[in-house]
Design an enzyme around this catalytic site. Sequence first.
Site, PDB file in Angstrom:
ATOM      1  N   SER A 101       0.835  -1.191   0.000  1.00  0.00           N
ATOM      2  CA  SER A 101       0.000   0.000   0.000  1.00  0.00           C
ATOM      3  C   SER A 101       0.881   1.258   0.000  1.00  0.00           C
ATOM      4  CB  SER A 101      -0.951  -0.043   1.197  1.00  0.00           C
ATOM      5  OG  SER A 101      -2.082   0.760   0.960  1.00  0.00           O
ATOM      6  N   LYS A 153     -18.692  19.238   3.996  1.00  0.00           N
ATOM      7  CA  LYS A 153     -17.651  19.415   5.010  1.00  0.00           C
ATOM      8  C   LYS A 153     -17.530  18.161   5.871  1.00  0.00           C
ATOM      9  CE  LYS A 153     -14.568  21.413   7.541  1.00  0.00           C
ATOM     10  NZ  LYS A 153     -13.205  21.591   7.000  1.00  0.00           N
TER      11      LYS A 153
END
Length: 275
Positions: A101, A153
């Site tokens: 990863s 948000k």
Amino acid sequence: KGDSEWDGSTEGIKDILDSAAKKPRLFIIDFNGDVMASDVRDLRRLVSSVLAVGRKGDEVVLRLESPGGSVPHYGLAASELMRIRRSGMRLTVCVDRVAASGGYMMACTSDHIVAAPFAIVGSIGVVAEFPNFHRLLQKLCVDYEQETAGEYKRTLTQFGDNSDPEARKKFEEQLADVHRYFKKFVKENRPAIDIDKVATGEFWFGEEALQRHLIDEIMTSDDYVISRIRTHSVWRIFVRRKKKLGGILDSLPFGRSARLLRGALRHLPFSRLRA
């Protein structure tokens, strides 16, 4: 190498290096990655030091071990390695155990990737995970209030009600965006890779990774360095810090337990986006 002492300054290390044999130099750097890529603090200093004294024909070997972690942190670590590539020095990454990863994000920036036969490589994917305490708060008669400005948000949260399908859809889109950037970055640095076949989040061992062009050679880092000794002057570069009071306490019988507890609390993953 040798008995010379370095006082920590760039001028000091340059004097030592210039006194070595007039052959290409191989600088060895170690990176042991955790979830937050904490070693990036030292990596920045080490890369800057090597760039200050390195010359064309020199090589940097990064002995990398990391299962991945936070996207911004590993993105910074990969960017630091790109500085070496841009300098014209050869960058080789050696993986003895794992570069997955975010760890592979770092590895793919190199000119050459060497991995041990049973090293884990790949895991080109993104994961976000966090607990949700909304039902527990309801049972405790605790209201969780949150005000935001901006439609997205906040999408999914650890304390709020995550039943809004639009918020979940937006969160999944953000996750897919990060994965797309990750794939693009790997493909740009490893053009021979069939990115759609390897960017599934899977990992592979040495021989399979070689077949998929995720690595270039199967070999341990020790064997690679030994193979370069005759042609290069070999230097291991590292950061040494003075022990503070916390370090002294860590050496006491209870120190290891306290250190592990501090690390666990510092990186407690209430909300985490990882590569």
